[in-house]
Scaffold this motif. Structure first.
Motif, PDB file in Angstrom:
ATOM      1  N   ASN A  46     -44.214 -49.132   0.525  1.00  0.00           N
ATOM      2  CA  ASN A  46     -43.511 -48.023   1.181  1.00  0.00           C
ATOM      3  C   ASN A  46     -44.132 -46.659   0.926  1.00  0.00           C
ATOM      4  O   ASN A  46     -43.877 -45.711   1.652  1.00  0.00           O
ATOM      5  CB  ASN A  46     -42.040 -48.022   0.765  1.00  0.00           C
ATOM      6  CG  ASN A  46     -41.328 -49.222   1.355  1.00  0.00           C
ATOM      7  OD1 ASN A  46     -41.345 -49.418   2.558  1.00  0.00           O
ATOM      8  ND2 ASN A  46     -40.742 -50.058   0.505  1.00  0.00           N
ATOM      9  N   ASP A  47     -44.911 -46.536  -0.174  1.00  0.00           N
ATOM     10  CA  ASP A  47     -45.571 -45.251  -0.438  1.00  0.00           C
ATOM     11  C   ASP A  47     -46.886 -45.514  -1.160  1.00  0.00           C
ATOM     12  O   ASP A  47     -46.957 -45.471  -2.388  1.00  0.00           O
ATOM     13  CB  ASP A  47     -44.648 -44.356  -1.269  1.00  0.00           C
ATOM     14  CG  ASP A  47     -45.211 -42.943  -1.402  1.00  0.00           C
ATOM     15  OD1 ASP A  47     -46.264 -42.661  -0.796  1.00  0.00           O
ATOM     16  OD2 ASP A  47     -44.592 -42.123  -2.104  1.00  0.00           O
ATOM     17  N   SER A  48     -47.920 -45.765  -0.372  1.00  0.00           N
ATOM     18  CA  SER A  48     -49.213 -46.134  -0.971  1.00  0.00           C
ATOM     19  C   SER A  48     -49.873 -44.959  -1.694  1.00  0.00           C
ATOM     20  O   SER A  48     -50.718 -45.162  -2.557  1.00  0.00           O
ATOM     21  CB  SER A  48     -50.151 -46.663   0.112  1.00  0.00           C
ATOM     22  OG  SER A  48     -50.369 -45.667   1.098  1.00  0.00           O
ATOM     23  N   GLN A  49     -49.491 -43.723  -1.345  1.00  0.00           N
ATOM     24  CA  GLN A  49     -50.199 -42.559  -1.891  1.00  0.00           C
ATOM     25  C   GLN A  49     -49.457 -41.856  -3.028  1.00  0.00           C
ATOM     26  O   GLN A  49     -49.851 -40.774  -3.453  1.00  0.00           O
ATOM     27  CB  GLN A  49     -50.470 -41.542  -0.765  1.00  0.00           C
ATOM     28  CG  GLN A  49     -51.235 -42.112   0.402  1.00  0.00           C
ATOM     29  CD  GLN A  49     -52.560 -42.730  -0.003  1.00  0.00           C
ATOM     30  OE1 GLN A  49     -53.426 -42.052  -0.542  1.00  0.00           O
ATOM     31  NE2 GLN A  49     -52.726 -44.022   0.236  1.00  0.00           N
ATOM     32  N   GLY A  98     -62.397 -40.441  -5.018  1.00  0.00           N
ATOM     33  CA  GLY A  98     -61.479 -39.461  -4.446  1.00  0.00           C
ATOM     34  C   GLY A  98     -60.074 -39.998  -4.285  1.00  0.00           C
ATOM     35  O   GLY A  98     -59.633 -40.877  -5.024  1.00  0.00           O
ATOM     36  N   TYR A  99     -59.380 -39.480  -3.258  1.00  0.00           N
ATOM     37  CA  TYR A  99     -57.987 -39.861  -3.030  1.00  0.00           C
ATOM     38  C   TYR A  99     -57.839 -41.311  -2.556  1.00  0.00           C
ATOM     39  O   TYR A  99     -56.736 -41.854  -2.602  1.00  0.00           O
ATOM     40  CB  TYR A  99     -57.350 -38.921  -2.001  1.00  0.00           C
ATOM     41  CG  TYR A  99     -56.923 -37.595  -2.600  1.00  0.00           C
ATOM     42  CD1 TYR A  99     -55.713 -37.496  -3.273  1.00  0.00           C
ATOM     43  CD2 TYR A  99     -57.710 -36.464  -2.499  1.00  0.00           C
ATOM     44  CE1 TYR A  99     -55.301 -36.310  -3.832  1.00  0.00           C
ATOM     45  CE2 TYR A  99     -57.314 -35.258  -3.052  1.00  0.00           C
ATOM     46  CZ  TYR A  99     -56.115 -35.181  -3.717  1.00  0.00           C
ATOM     47  OH  TYR A  99     -55.702 -34.007  -4.269  1.00  0.00           O
ATOM     48  N   GLY A 100     -58.915 -41.932  -2.095  1.00  0.00           N
ATOM     49  CA  GLY A 100     -58.869 -43.323  -1.648  1.00  0.00           C
ATOM     50  C   GLY A 100     -58.439 -44.272  -2.758  1.00  0.00           C
ATOM     51  O   GLY A 100     -58.085 -45.417  -2.509  1.00  0.00           O
ATOM     52  N   LEU A 156     -60.417 -42.913   5.501  1.00  0.00           N
ATOM     53  CA  LEU A 156     -60.693 -43.895   6.557  1.00  0.00           C
ATOM     54  C   LEU A 156     -62.198 -44.145   6.669  1.00  0.00           C
ATOM     55  O   LEU A 156     -62.657 -45.286   6.750  1.00  0.00           O
ATOM     56  CB  LEU A 156     -60.131 -43.377   7.891  1.00  0.00           C
ATOM     57  CG  LEU A 156     -60.445 -44.226   9.120  1.00  0.00           C
ATOM     58  CD1 LEU A 156     -59.807 -45.606   8.977  1.00  0.00           C
ATOM     59  CD2 LEU A 156     -59.937 -43.570  10.399  1.00  0.00           C
ATOM     60  N   PHE A 157     -62.984 -43.048   6.645  1.00  0.00           N
ATOM     61  CA  PHE A 157     -64.442 -43.150   6.733  1.00  0.00           C
ATOM     62  C   PHE A 157     -64.990 -43.997   5.585  1.00  0.00           C
ATOM     63  O   PHE A 157     -65.818 -44.883   5.780  1.00  0.00           O
ATOM     64  CB  PHE A 157     -65.030 -41.735   6.709  1.00  0.00           C
ATOM     65  CG  PHE A 157     -66.525 -41.699   6.767  1.00  0.00           C
ATOM     66  CD1 PHE A 157     -67.200 -42.085   7.916  1.00  0.00           C
ATOM     67  CD2 PHE A 157     -67.272 -41.272   5.676  1.00  0.00           C
ATOM     68  CE1 PHE A 157     -68.587 -42.053   7.970  1.00  0.00           C
ATOM     69  CE2 PHE A 157     -68.656 -41.241   5.717  1.00  0.00           C
ATOM     70  CZ  PHE A 157     -69.309 -41.630   6.871  1.00  0.00           C
ATOM     71  N   LYS A 158     -64.476 -43.741   4.386  1.00  0.00           N
ATOM     72  CA  LYS A 158     -64.939 -44.486   3.202  1.00  0.00           C
ATOM     73  C   LYS A 158     -64.577 -45.965   3.315  1.00  0.00           C
ATOM     74  O   LYS A 158     -65.377 -46.830   2.961  1.00  0.00           O
ATOM     75  CB  LYS A 158     -64.276 -43.912   1.935  1.00  0.00           C
ATOM     76  CG  LYS A 158     -64.892 -42.625   1.482  1.00  0.00           C
ATOM     77  CD  LYS A 158     -65.842 -42.874   0.354  1.00  0.00           C
ATOM     78  CE  LYS A 158     -66.532 -41.581  -0.028  1.00  0.00           C
ATOM     79  NZ  LYS A 158     -67.617 -41.811  -0.958  1.00  0.00           N
ATOM     80  N   LEU A 159     -63.356 -46.236   3.789  1.00  0.00           N
ATOM     81  CA  LEU A 159     -62.912 -47.631   3.905  1.00  0.00           C
ATOM     82  C   LEU A 159     -63.819 -48.393   4.863  1.00  0.00           C
ATOM     83  O   LEU A 159     -64.227 -49.521   4.594  1.00  0.00           O
ATOM     84  CB  LEU A 159     -61.457 -47.686   4.388  1.00  0.00           C
ATOM     85  CG  LEU A 159     -60.386 -47.266   3.375  1.00  0.00           C
ATOM     86  CD1 LEU A 159     -59.023 -47.133   4.036  1.00  0.00           C
ATOM     87  CD2 LEU A 159     -60.305 -48.258   2.230  1.00  0.00           C
ATOM     88  N   ILE A 160     -64.153 -47.739   6.006  1.00  0.00           N
ATOM     89  CA  ILE A 160     -65.027 -48.398   6.988  1.00  0.00           C
ATOM     90  C   ILE A 160     -66.417 -48.616   6.387  1.00  0.00           C
ATOM     91  O   ILE A 160     -66.999 -49.695   6.496  1.00  0.00           O
ATOM     92  CB  ILE A 160     -65.097 -47.572   8.289  1.00  0.00           C
ATOM     93  CG1 ILE A 160     -63.719 -47.577   8.977  1.00  0.00           C
ATOM     94  CG2 ILE A 160     -66.149 -48.130   9.244  1.00  0.00           C
ATOM     95  CD1 ILE A 160     -63.576 -46.609  10.125  1.00  0.00           C
ATOM     96  N   LEU A 161     -66.938 -47.584   5.713  1.00  0.00           N
ATOM     97  CA  LEU A 161     -68.281 -47.713   5.122  1.00  0.00           C
ATOM     98  C   LEU A 161     -68.324 -48.815   4.067  1.00  0.00           C
ATOM     99  O   LEU A 161     -69.311 -49.535   3.955  1.00  0.00           O
ATOM    100  CB  LEU A 161     -68.697 -46.388   4.497  1.00  0.00           C
ATOM    101  CG  LEU A 161     -69.439 -45.443   5.442  1.00  0.00           C
ATOM    102  CD1 LEU A 161     -69.721 -44.131   4.755  1.00  0.00           C
ATOM    103  CD2 LEU A 161     -70.757 -46.046   5.927  1.00  0.00           C
ATOM    104  N   ASN A 162     -67.236 -48.936   3.307  1.00  0.00           N
ATOM    105  CA  ASN A 162     -67.187 -49.983   2.282  1.00  0.00           C
ATOM    106  C   ASN A 162     -67.292 -51.359   2.918  1.00  0.00           C
ATOM    107  O   ASN A 162     -67.958 -52.243   2.389  1.00  0.00           O
ATOM    108  CB  ASN A 162     -65.882 -49.887   1.481  1.00  0.00           C
ATOM    109  CG  ASN A 162     -65.969 -48.799   0.446  1.00  0.00           C
ATOM    110  OD1 ASN A 162     -67.057 -48.296   0.145  1.00  0.00           O
ATOM    111  ND2 ASN A 162     -64.836 -48.396  -0.082  1.00  0.00           N
TER     112      ASN A 162
END
Lengths: 259, 129
Positions: A178-181, A201-203, A246-252
């Motif tokens: 319910n609150d991933s962040q 970072g925040y990821g 999002l960019f980092k997740l895709i790159l990973n």
């Protein structure tokens, strides 16, 4: 403590607890547990002193990580922590929230912590929420607990970013929370040792949840209160941070495929 | 007839090979990377001196003109290199973070050791009193 209906998703047991006034004083004795609060701070000179002083009275061990702040955060935290049970680690360069959390968690493990709680230094959390968040771990009902903020009370700008991050966490890590962040989380020793945090970072918030899920550990969620000030509104997840994650997740994923 | 771009291409390729060899001798690149770069630059020199050779390859892969094949391959090469550089930077960032963390741990350990020493000294002083 009353249980809300269990949410059975992705085989991960998610326990939702109602946060009552008596929750901190129920049957368990939390003094038997070595609880460490990890406080990552980057340019928080305006709030860090108050946050440390609020935590002082809770008889908890404090670990502060100054993540290469360019303001007086380190000096203020060092002076504030002087008279209490705590340590301060200073990153000579800013390495990001994920790196600071890893330093704090590693330090707490070295100090034989039973429970490790992460707590934001921008003053958005209530110290009273720490023990209720630890309770499912103490009662052996969860290995990792998220202090879930109330999205109804959340300002719209924050609600959008946090809801989007919940979706991304579900898409990329195949788990719904319910609150991933949320910055207020608790780990037992087993969960903390198992974590392999790579995000700087925040990821890191989504990554931690993914790691917990990958290792089949139990996740609990406890509602917490949040203090929204003009200052805390400028911190945390916003659209820019969300896009970066999002960019980092895709790159990973690309990196995993290519390697 | 040889055009100027062919001479420039061939000279650039030769210089790049010499540079790659000198970097290998300095220990800055591995033998695998050296071989890869030499192959790439020999290809560039060959295509510069005999542009018609690309037509053969173009007809083989089904692309109309030889030059198009070269451009497409060049683009793929660039994307690959950008990705490779990204991975390198990521790995360096990770190492820097580990170094920063280690320094933070060492400084705190040193401080705690000094505090223990001061406490011990105080105890001894109190005993002697």
């Amino acid at each position: 403590m009353k249980f809300l209906p269990k949410k059975q998703k992705n085989k991960v047991e998610q326990l939702l607890y109602k946060n009552s006034k008596n929750s901190a004083n129920s049957a368990f004795n939390r003094n038997d547990w070595n609880i460490y609060v990890v406080l990552p701070a980057y340019n928080e000179s305006k709030t860090i002193k108050k946050v440390i002083e609020d935590l002082k009275n809770k008889n908890l061990n404090l670990i502060i990580i100054d993540d290469g702040s360019s303001d007086q955060t380190f000096e203020i935290a060092r002076n504030a922590i002087y008279s209490i049970n705590g340590s301060i680690y200073h990153h000579i360069l800013n390495r990001g929230l994920g790196a600071a959390l890893k330093t704090g968690i590693d330090a707490a493990l070295k100090k034989n912590a039973d429970i490790i709680v992460t707590f934001d230094a921008d003053g958005q959390h209530h110290p009273e929420d720490i023990i209720p968040v630890c309770k499912p771990i103490i009662e052996c009902k969860a290995d990792f607990v998220i202090g879930t903020r109330n999205f109804e009370e959340m300002p719209n700008s924050k609600k959008f970013g946090n809801t989007a991050m919940n979706w991304l966490t579900q898409i990329f890590y195949d788990i719904h929370v319910n609150d991933s962040q949320s910055g207020l989380r608790a780990f037992n020793r087993k969960a903390a040792r198992i974590l392999d945090i790579r995000s700087r970072g925040y990821g890191v918030s989504s990554e931690i949840i993914g790691e917990i899920k990958n290792h089949d550990l139990k996740i609990g969620e406890v509602p917490i209160k949040t203090i929204y000030t003009d200052y805390s509104m400028t911190k945390g997840t916003n659209l820019k941070v969300g896009l970066k994650i999002l960019f980092k997740l895709i790159l990973n994923i690309v990196r995993k495929v290519l390697s | 007839m040889i055009f100027i771009y062919q001479i420039v291409g061939a000279i650039a390729g030769l210089l790049a090979i010499i540079l790659a060899i000198s970097r290998f001798k300095e220990g800055k690149i591995t033998i695998g990377m050296l071989s890869l770069w030499i192959l790439i630059w020999i290809g560039v020199i060959y295509v510069s001196l005999d542009p018609g050779a690309t037509n053969l390859f173009a007809s083989f892969v089904g692309i109309g003109r030889g030059l198009d094949v070269v451009i497409i391959l060049g683009l793929f090469g660039c994307y690959y290199l950008v990705f490779k550089i990204y991975i390198m930077i990521e790995s360096m960032e990770k190492e820097i973070t580990e170094l920063v963390r280690e320094i933070a741990f060492q400084r705190e350990d040193l401080k705690e050791m000094n505090n223990l020493k001061v406490e011990e000294k105080d105890k001894n002083l109190n005993k002697s009193k």
